[in-house]
Scaffold this active site. Structure first.
Site, PDB file in Angstrom:
ATOM      1  N   CYS A 267      51.469   2.984  38.262  1.00 27.94           N
ATOM      2  CA  CYS A 267      51.364   3.160  36.519  1.00 27.94           C
ATOM      3  C   CYS A 267      50.010   2.675  36.248  1.00 27.94           C
ATOM      4  O   CYS A 267      49.735   1.493  36.719  1.00 27.94           O
ATOM      5  CB  CYS A 267      52.527   2.585  36.006  1.00 27.94           C
ATOM      6  SG  CYS A 267      52.401   2.444  34.153  1.00 27.94           S
TER       7      CYS A 267
ATOM      8  N   CYS B 127      51.013  -0.727  34.292  1.00 29.83           N
ATOM      9  CA  CYS B 127      51.338  -1.831  34.673  1.00 29.83           C
ATOM     10  C   CYS B 127      51.282  -2.014  36.182  1.00 29.83           C
ATOM     11  O   CYS B 127      52.055  -2.911  36.809  1.00 29.83           O
ATOM     12  CB  CYS B 127      52.906  -2.086  34.093  1.00 29.83           C
ATOM     13  SG  CYS B 127      53.932  -0.948  35.103  1.00 29.83           S
TER      14      CYS B 127
ATOM     15  N   CYS C 279      57.210   5.409  32.648  1.00 29.06           N
ATOM     16  CA  CYS C 279      57.016   4.252  33.666  1.00 29.06           C
ATOM     17  C   CYS C 279      58.381   3.545  33.479  1.00 29.06           C
ATOM     18  O   CYS C 279      58.927   3.077  32.303  1.00 29.06           O
ATOM     19  CB  CYS C 279      55.907   3.484  33.640  1.00 29.06           C
ATOM     20  SG  CYS C 279      55.980   1.930  34.544  1.00 29.06           S
TER      21      CYS C 279
ATOM     22  N   CYS D 248      57.267  -0.356  32.295  1.00 31.08           N
ATOM     23  CA  CYS D 248      56.390  -0.535  30.965  1.00 31.08           C
ATOM     24  C   CYS D 248      56.579   0.606  29.881  1.00 31.08           C
ATOM     25  O   CYS D 248      56.199   0.324  28.770  1.00 31.08           O
ATOM     26  CB  CYS D 248      54.875  -0.717  31.146  1.00 31.08           C
ATOM     27  SG  CYS D 248      54.141   0.651  31.312  1.00 31.08           S
TER      28      CYS D 248
ATOM     29  N   CYS E 288      55.310  16.973  36.495  1.00 32.38           N
ATOM     30  CA  CYS E 288      53.845  17.264  36.030  1.00 32.38           C
ATOM     31  C   CYS E 288      53.261  16.333  35.297  1.00 32.38           C
ATOM     32  O   CYS E 288      53.726  15.948  33.964  1.00 32.38           O
ATOM     33  CB  CYS E 288      54.146  18.504  34.888  1.00 32.38           C
ATOM     34  SG  CYS E 288      52.433  19.268  34.355  1.00 32.38           S
TER      35      CYS E 288
HETATM   36 ZN    ZN Z   1      54.137   1.177  33.888  1.00 34.97          ZN
END
Ligand code: ZN
Length: 165
Positions: free
Chosen positions: A80, A83, A128, A131, A151
């Site tokens: 991510c 984070c 995510c 976060c 996607c």
């Molecule tokens: Zn994250």
């Protein structure tokens, strides 16, 4: 005339029931989802580029075929961009031809999903798990073994190549 009216009413009732089902189904509670990593808008803006902020925090979508990660074929992990949580593994990446990095599965515990009814469509949004940053959408036309196509906006991810052992 009576028959036509009956069918119109039935149709309305059916639509009502479908909408009700959508909101009462277990798991449809994205608005109450809480995340381990939370930051203010200013804090996110300080660590993300403008484009990353628009995608991760405002659910924007990057233009197709713009991400360098489309052609990323090395072994490694996609994290991510907000984070650093590992969310996709290179082993599940495939070329979908859509212009966005695509995966047939996420790393366990990496993502959360919710129903997205924007743009007059019903889609599965994915973000995510740590976060809440928006990644993209999950579709049912992916390759086996899952049949899923995640996607994903390349700007929402950062690639970390596997180090040679
Ligand atoms: Zn994250």
């Amino acid at each position: 005339m009576t028959t036509r009216r009956f069918f119109l009413l039935s149709g309305t009732a059916l639509l009502g029931a479908t909408v009700l089902d959508r909101f009462t189904r277990p798991g449809f509670a994205a608005e109450t989802e809480t995340f381990e990593v939370t930051k203010t808008e200013a804090e996110w803006k300080a660590i993300l580029t403008d484009d990353q902020f628009r995608i991760l925090r405002q659910e924007d979508t990057e233009r197709p075929f713009t991400s360098a990660l489309n052609n990323e074929k090395r072994k490694g992990v996609f994290q991510c961009a907000g984070c650093d949580l590992p969310v996709y593994a290179s082993e599940t990446k495939f070329d979908s031809g859509t212009g966005w990095p695509s995966f047939w599965d996420a790393i366990e515990g990496g993502i959360g999903t919710r129903e997205d009814t924007s743009l007059f469509m019903t889609r599965v949004e994915c973000h995510c798990h740590r976060c809440g940053g928006h990644f993209g959408h999950v579709f049912d036309d992916g390759p086996q073994p899952t049949g899923k196509r995640h996607c994903i906006n390349g700007l929402a991810l950062k690639f970390v190549p596997a180090t040679a052992a």
